[in-house]
Design an enzyme around this catalytic site. Sequence first.
Site, mmCIF file in Angstrom:
data_model
loop_
_atom_site.group_PDB
_atom_site.id
_atom_site.type_symbol
_atom_site.label_atom_id
_atom_site.label_comp_id
_atom_site.label_asym_id
_atom_site.label_seq_id
_atom_site.Cartn_x
_atom_site.Cartn_y
_atom_site.Cartn_z
ATOM 1 C CD GLU A 94 -14.650 -4.154 -1.171
ATOM 2 O OE1 GLU A 94 -15.163 -3.111 -1.600
ATOM 3 O OE2 GLU A 94 -15.047 -5.293 -1.500
ATOM 4 C CG HIS A 145 -15.747 0.106 -0.284
ATOM 5 N ND1 HIS A 145 -16.627 -0.360 -1.242
ATOM 6 C CD2 HIS A 145 -16.512 0.708 0.661
ATOM 7 C CE1 HIS A 145 -17.867 -0.060 -0.879
ATOM 8 N NE2 HIS A 145 -17.816 0.586 0.272
ATOM 9 N NE ARG A 150 -18.774 -3.665 1.374
ATOM 10 C CZ ARG A 150 -18.995 -3.309 0.106
ATOM 11 N NH1 ARG A 150 -18.044 -3.508 -0.811
ATOM 12 N NH2 ARG A 150 -20.136 -2.773 -0.260
ATOM 13 N NE ARG A 209 -20.748 -6.127 -4.621
ATOM 14 C CZ ARG A 209 -19.531 -5.724 -5.005
ATOM 15 N NH1 ARG A 209 -18.961 -4.706 -4.392
ATOM 16 N NH2 ARG A 209 -18.888 -6.328 -5.979
ATOM 17 C CD GLU A 243 -13.560 -0.342 -4.682
ATOM 18 O OE1 GLU A 243 -14.652 -0.155 -4.100
ATOM 19 O OE2 GLU A 243 -13.272 -1.396 -5.271
ATOM 20 C CD GLU A 248 -20.735 4.104 -6.233
ATOM 21 O OE1 GLU A 248 -21.911 3.891 -5.885
ATOM 22 O OE2 GLU A 248 -19.891 3.192 -6.310
ATOM 23 C CG ASP A 298 4.711 28.804 14.448
ATOM 24 O OD1 ASP A 298 4.724 27.815 15.221
ATOM 25 O OD2 ASP A 298 4.144 29.874 14.716
ATOM 26 C CD GLU A 327 -16.074 3.475 -6.527
ATOM 27 O OE1 GLU A 327 -17.083 3.547 -5.798
ATOM 28 O OE2 GLU A 327 -15.537 2.403 -6.861
ATOM 29 C CD GLU A 369 -18.689 5.210 -2.969
ATOM 30 O OE1 GLU A 369 -18.967 4.073 -3.377
ATOM 31 O OE2 GLU A 369 -19.239 5.743 -1.986
#
Length: 445
Positions: free
Chosen positions: A334, A243, A336, A314, A133, A187, A54, A194, A135
């Site tokens: 990447e 990321h 982020r 970054r 990645e 981290e 269902d 991570e 975390e």
Amino acid sequence: MSTSSGKDKVFEAIESKGVKFVRLWFTDILGLPKSFAISPSELEGAFEEGMGFDGSSIQGFARIEESDMVAKPDPETFQILPWRAKEGQNVGRMFCDILEPSGKPYEGDPRYVLKRNLAALKEMGYDLYVGPELEYFYFKDDKGTEILDKGGYFDAMTTMDAGSNLRRDTILTLESMGINVEYSHHEVAPSQHEIDLRYQEAQKMADIVMTYRIVVKEIAQQHGFYATFMPKPIFGENGTGMHVHQSLFKGGRNAFFDPGDEYHLSDIGKYYIAGLLKNAPVITAVTNQWVNSYKRLVPGYEAPVYISWARRNRSALVRMPMYKPGKENATRVEYRSPDPGANPYLAFSVMLAAGMDGIKNKYDLPDPIERDIFKMTEAEKEKAGIRALPGSLIEALMLTEKSELMRKALGDHIFTNFIASKKVEWDQFRTDVSRWEIEKYLPLL
């Protein structure tokens, strides 16, 4: 591997490992795991016709008058669940594709959404590979945010990092299920960890992300603790991100690599990044789908807020990791901003749609921003053409709702139901009276 040989291997494993139950896994539109168990005697029928259930009680699946759904297991995803292992009484699991009773793929199935987008990509000659990645935090229990350690970024396995045993057992469990881990570490925030996954084809990786989140929680529970992928559980500390490294391959070669370019980045790669940047505002409701996600996306806590790209910086939304000679296949983008509370099937789908929009329309890639954007003035950001991501879930939803690109990527069913579900969440949040408001206004007014 053919479907028939995949089925044969499942039955061989069930016989040799003493499997007594097989759990069939799938997700609702928000990426929350759902499952039910069948006995091995029912498995042949499940492979041939699927198992009916269902769907009306599953978030965003079906209305009561069209609630009959069929879960058809994918034999390629069979694994023994190590945390349920007992001598002669093992439990296996498989991911399912959700079908309508007619056998047609169900448009409300997030796994199908990603399959459909990847099939369209395949027709263009490309395959998408991703390496997320993820975390997360360890807490004493699910009632609060009492931490297990006061460790910091890359702290060694000492008393400063009490979660290292949990992390180690998690990695061993993942690897026992055939999931390759690249590395793991503590981290920045206390009790924050991570584990990074080796890049994989996007469909397999979405299944792996779902498995990863369940394994992390199961191992924490075995140790008497609680693991959470909540984007921002602790005020004043970094939130948790996901990321997502991504690249397109064509004929076994990395389509993002160009040895003659100053960034070693092909035109295809540049268009893809430009597409991500242009469409970042409209995909954010999917990559960051919770009210709490926007408590993480604020300046000052490393999370990317500003729409730009860079190689080393970054604070940028999109980063192009530096090229290493002889590592052409590692050329990647990447992205982020996503957090690990996202539905991976939908998040990978909308990031792909954004990037491919850049390729189809050959969007110009702006110059990289290598300065710390958090330290730039508003005038400097405006001069550089740097926009910000949406500041709240409702702001993000309003942008997504107007996007034909997102409607096409998600399909009408999930597009409509996802937005409706998130608006209900926003209304619940905005009508709640928080502790902050009581402490701030009650003595004042």
